[in-house]
Structure formats: C-alpha cells, structure tokens
Write an enzyme that holds these catalytic residues in place. Sequence first.
Site, mmCIF file in Angstrom:
data_model
loop_
_atom_site.group_PDB
_atom_site.id
_atom_site.type_symbol
_atom_site.label_atom_id
_atom_site.label_comp_id
_atom_site.label_asym_id
_atom_site.label_seq_id
_atom_site.Cartn_x
_atom_site.Cartn_y
_atom_site.Cartn_z
ATOM 1 C CB SER A 194 -0.955 -0.047 1.201
ATOM 2 O OG SER A 194 -1.966 0.920 1.091
ATOM 3 C CG ASP A 356 -6.626 -3.176 -3.730
ATOM 4 O OD1 ASP A 356 -7.373 -2.229 -3.428
ATOM 5 O OD2 ASP A 356 -5.396 -3.146 -3.533
ATOM 6 C CG HIS A 388 -5.493 -2.504 -0.030
ATOM 7 N ND1 HIS A 388 -4.615 -2.270 -1.074
ATOM 8 C CD2 HIS A 388 -5.065 -1.719 1.000
ATOM 9 C CE1 HIS A 388 -3.704 -1.388 -0.695
ATOM 10 N NE2 HIS A 388 -3.954 -1.041 0.561
#
Length: 408
Positions: A194, A356, A388
Amino acid sequence: MGLRRGPCPAALLPGGFLFLLLLADPALLAGRRPPVVLVPGDLGNQLEAKLDKPTVVHYLCSKRTESYFTLWLNLELLLPVIIDCWIDNIRLVYNRTSRATQFPDGVDVRVPGFGKTFSLEFLDPSKSSVGSYFHTMVESLVDWGYIRGEDVRGAPYDWRRAPNENGPYFLALREMIEEMYQLYGGPVVLVAHSMGNMYTLYFLQRQPQAWKNKYIQAFVALGAPWGGVAKTLRVLASGDNNRIPVIRPLKIREQQRSAVSTSWLLPYNYTWSPEKIFVHTPTANYTLRDYHQFFQDIGFKDGWLMRQDTEGLVEAMVPPGVPLHCLYGTGVPTPDSFYYESFPDRDPKICFGDGDGTVNLQSALQCQAWRGHQEHQVSLQALPGSEHIEMLANATTLAYLKRVLLGP
C-alpha cells in the site's frame, strides 16, 4: 539466516568436513537467501504514546501516563467517549508557518520495533485477528528458513506523516539495508504494501544508482497506489470508518484530515483524466483540478497546503531503478466516485470501479509506465479477487514471493 563466516574460509577446510558442512546447511548448496525488509502501509504498524497534557477533552481521558502505551491499534480506545481521547492524542497539528506537523501539547508518539516484525505482524499487541497484518507472510518466511529480526526485518514508520517529515526514518532504513547486506552477504529484497510502496519509491528515487545496484536485489510492490486513491476524497470530505460500526465517520474525520499522508494520496493527474469528476454535490462537482476549491468547501484549508507540500515528493516518471514486481488486486468493487446529497457532512452514495477494494486498478497499473525507462525488469502480476489487505496472505502472493526469494 544466511551462513555467517567462521574464522576459517570454507575452502581451507578438509574435504570431508566441507562435504558434511554442505549437507548440514542446504543454503550453501542453493545459494544464500536474500535478506528481506518489510515496509508497511498507512495504518500498518503500531504507534505508542506517552502523555503529560495540560488539558483533556473529557474527564475520562488520561492526562498523564508514567510510560508509553499502545496508541495504535488498541481496540479499547475506540469505544464511545474514549475515542474522543484517542483522537485528541493521535491527531497531528499543522503549522502553517513551518509547513510541518507537530504532536499535540503533552503528547509524545514513537514507533516501536524498527528492525523487528512484531509491530507490523499484528497491529494490536494482543494479537487479535482483527489486527493481523503481515503475520501470515512472516510465518511463511519463517517456514522458508528466515528468522524474525535477523534476515527478515520490519521498517515501521509514523504513517500519519508524508516522507518529507520522516527524514530520520530513511537514514535508519538505509543503514539497516547496508547492515543486512554485510551480515548476510548479499543485497536485500524490499517488500512493501500500500502506501509503503510510495515510501519505498521516495527512498529509492533519492539513492545513487550504484548504491541500488549493490544493495537492492528486488522491490516487491503489493497493492501500490502509485497514482493516488479515489477514496481519499471521501475520507477528507466526510470521513471513513473503514466499516468499523462503533466509529462514526464524522468522528474519525478530524484525525484523518490531520494526517498529511491522507492529502498526499489524493489522485494524481498522471493517472486520471483532468475531466473525471470524483465528487458530485448539489452545488458543485470536483475533479483533480479543483482540489483548492474542494478543500475550501469542506472547511479544511490546511489540506490544500498539505497537498502542495507533498504533491511533488514522488516523481511519476522516475522509475525505482531496481528490479520491480508489481502485484495488484482486481475484480473487487473499489470506490471510484462519490455522490453527495448533503455535502460534506453526510455519507455519500458510492460508484464503484475495478481494483482491490481500496486501490483503483488504474493507479496500481501505473508501474507499467516504467517499462523501458529503466534497465531493470518491471514485472506485473494480477491477483484476481484479492482484497487490499487480504493479498498479503494470498496463496498466489506468497508463491510469487517465494520464487523471487528462493527461485523456481
């Protein structure tokens, strides 16, 4: 852990002893495992705080503590009323003169566990399943022969801030990479998730190419928001409780706005069309050209300054300069634009696109633009149906990572 050199080179050992040594340590036959550094994303590692405050927002709030306590993640601090204490402690205060953030008066926040993995394996020290983050991946690394805190280490940071305010972190990261290279006899594999990918890219763009060639074997990027994230506009406008029912979005909004990293992750013009409308309201629509007006209209003028401070931190067309593996989720409904009937203090209706669940697909695919712009390979791997956070424990992710580290 890779074999450490003894007082005598292996070549000087008698043949029989060398043969037994090879049998005892298959790593000598297969080659050294590259050391691994894990870089977490936004909200992705523990934070600790110590208090000596002049005032508190509620009589139930602690004014002073003798020692550091877990500020993030501690589920007990997210209960009604108590959450007001938590928000007042975890928020940042933006200084318009210095264009930098500071802690609230009487609050000291530190990042525990640099060089360890505990701070990002479980966000909650109680190791509740709610706070499980890098744990499954680290367990897999251990199964492959790695040792926590030795040849697999974490690089946690204060994720509320953008890279320009975390200078000492990058010095420590560079020193740790060089130390691991010396200890384990080879370059490091960086594994980021991320926003940690943006931190890693910022770091790599500022290292000499000769340094990267020597110390970095590969960069594995999981769920990277290279071009920003559409949901950031909703976070800034009306708050986002991340589907935690006990937290009202408007309650958490102050903390989310105060984190400079939030404004840093707004969508960028090198990924989205300047004509795309992200936010629809009865009186105005907002594209990425309208950020200044957007911040005015939501009553958060400091946000525009934060965006100006951070927008140029990562150069879109400057590749990392190391072998890059981009893994990204697809097929999960991902917030793409927002429709407000009452703006900005009511939850919007959400229009979804591909991605995602957090990172929009077009943002994750931005790493394609680096192909042909660096001598190192840029590989992409889709993770269909992978959310995610869940992608960190995804079987395809772990198998891919194992190939990068240990070969086919």
